[in-house]
Scaffold this active site. Structure first.
Site, PDB file in Angstrom:
ATOM      1  N   ASP A  11     -16.232  31.878 -41.623  1.00 15.81           N
ATOM      2  CA  ASP A  11     -16.619  31.659 -43.020  1.00 15.81           C
ATOM      3  C   ASP A  11     -15.422  31.813 -43.968  1.00 15.81           C
ATOM      4  O   ASP A  11     -14.500  32.582 -43.703  1.00 15.81           O
ATOM      5  CB  ASP A  11     -17.719  32.658 -43.396  1.00 15.81           C
ATOM      6  CG  ASP A  11     -18.410  32.281 -44.697  1.00 15.81           C
ATOM      7  OD1 ASP A  11     -18.424  31.080 -45.045  1.00 15.81           O
ATOM      8  OD2 ASP A  11     -18.927  33.180 -45.381  1.00 15.81           O
ATOM      9  N   HIS A  17     -11.966  23.146 -44.501  1.00 15.86           N
ATOM     10  CA  HIS A  17     -12.542  22.966 -43.159  1.00 15.86           C
ATOM     11  C   HIS A  17     -11.471  22.483 -42.186  1.00 15.86           C
ATOM     12  O   HIS A  17     -11.381  22.947 -41.053  1.00 15.86           O
ATOM     13  CB  HIS A  17     -13.707  21.975 -43.195  1.00 15.86           C
ATOM     14  CG  HIS A  17     -14.857  22.439 -44.048  1.00 15.86           C
ATOM     15  ND1 HIS A  17     -15.326  23.726 -44.015  1.00 15.86           N
ATOM     16  CD2 HIS A  17     -15.631  21.780 -44.962  1.00 15.86           C
ATOM     17  CE1 HIS A  17     -16.344  23.846 -44.865  1.00 15.86           C
ATOM     18  NE2 HIS A  17     -16.540  22.683 -45.458  1.00 15.86           N
ATOM     19  N   LEU A  42     -11.739  30.510 -19.904  1.00 11.40           N
ATOM     20  CA  LEU A  42     -12.437  30.984 -21.096  1.00 11.40           C
ATOM     21  C   LEU A  42     -13.660  30.088 -21.319  1.00 11.40           C
ATOM     22  O   LEU A  42     -13.550  28.866 -21.252  1.00 11.40           O
ATOM     23  CB  LEU A  42     -11.509  30.898 -22.328  1.00 11.40           C
ATOM     24  CG  LEU A  42     -12.152  31.208 -23.687  1.00 11.40           C
ATOM     25  CD1 LEU A  42     -12.530  32.681 -23.802  1.00 11.40           C
ATOM     26  CD2 LEU A  42     -11.197  30.828 -24.843  1.00 11.40           C
TER      27      LEU A  42
END
Ligand code: IPE
Ligand code: IPE
Ligand code: MG
Length: 246
Positions: A18, A35, A129
């Site tokens: 955020d 973004h 991962l």
């Protein structure tokens, strides 16, 4: 790593990414600029997870509620996802990252869905991962979709209603096949869950930082992990009862 402190590393880290809008606003740029800038932070945390030995990373990229943002911002985010899928998947694959998308994928248009499916298939054999990207995801949506699956199993006669318990319902929740969530991080200063992993967050350690997502880097993740390592996870027991699991 010489000189580096050894700390108890969380197996599964989730992040609410955020603060992109405020980061862009501070630079007098459109929200989409923020973004875009957030992509670098994603690369940073992936590298840090690989280095620190975190096994699972779950990122909140787009919530069920984010569909209510202005049309141009939603459009900009969709094209960012498309570009990111085209550009980043090969590199992630090269690092041995297994990519999964969780959420109501049916809400996306076909080209995007097709690329998400292709990225999942392409990286399905990787194990360095496990990276999950939550898109059109809501914690309540997740509980509802799991409940629907349970109801369908009952309707098929495979399960009795009385047999539905936490473990059984939990099997249908997103990420059930992965280690449970250890560390929940939110950047950008807000102290809330915003409908992220509601079921999975039950006993996660929460970590909030004012750092805006585009500024989050490897050192920030290291700091969060060090903070996590100092927590005592009691799961309802007393401190004296707690056995430290290495
Ligand atoms: C998070 O950043 C990214 C998404 C929700 C897609 P925001 O866009 O919420 O940034 P702020 O909170 O307005 O600064
Ligand atoms: C949460 O951030 C969703 C993502 C980061 C993808 P928001 O910015 O949408 O959350 P609220 O609206 O401040 O709770
Ligand atoms: Mg926000």
């Amino acid at each position: 790593m010489p000189g580096a402190k050894t700390v108890r590393v969380p197996r599964h880290v989730a992040i609410v990414m955020d603060g992109n809008g405020r980061w862009a606003k501070a630079r007098h740029r459109p929200r989409s600029f923020g973004h875009n800038a957030g992509r670098k932070a994603v690369r940073e945390v992936v590298e840090a997870c690989l280095r620190e030995g975190v096994r699972v990373l779950t990122l909140f990229a787009f919530s069920s509620e984010n569909w209510h943002r202005p049309e141009d911002e939603v459009g900009a985010l969709m094209s960012l996802f498309l570009r990111a899928l085209d550009k980043e998947v090969d590199e992630l694959h090269g690092h041995g990252v297994r990519l999964r998308f969780i959420g109501d994928l049916a809400a996306f248009d076909e080209p995007l869905r097709q690329r998400m499916r292709a990225a999942m298939t392409h990286t399905a054999g990787n194990d360095a991962l496990h990276m999950n990207v939550a898109v059109s995801y809501g914690g309540r949506w997740d509980i509802v979709q799991a409940t629907r699956q349970a109801a369908a199993a009952v309707a098929r006669g495979e399960l009795r209603a009385e047999e539905i318990d936490e473990a059984r319902l939990g099997q249908w929740m997103s990420l059930a096949e992965l280690p449970s969530l250890d560390l929940f991080i939110r950047t950008g200063g807000e102290r809330r869950i915003s409908n992220f992993l509601l079921w999975q967050v039950a006993y996660a350690e929460l970590y909030f930082t004012d750092t805006l997502w585009p500024d989050f880097d490897q050192a920030c993740l290291r700091e969060a992990i060090e903070d996590y390592a100092r927590r005592e996870r009691r799961y309802g027991r007393t401190s004296a009862q707690v056995i430290t699991v290495p």
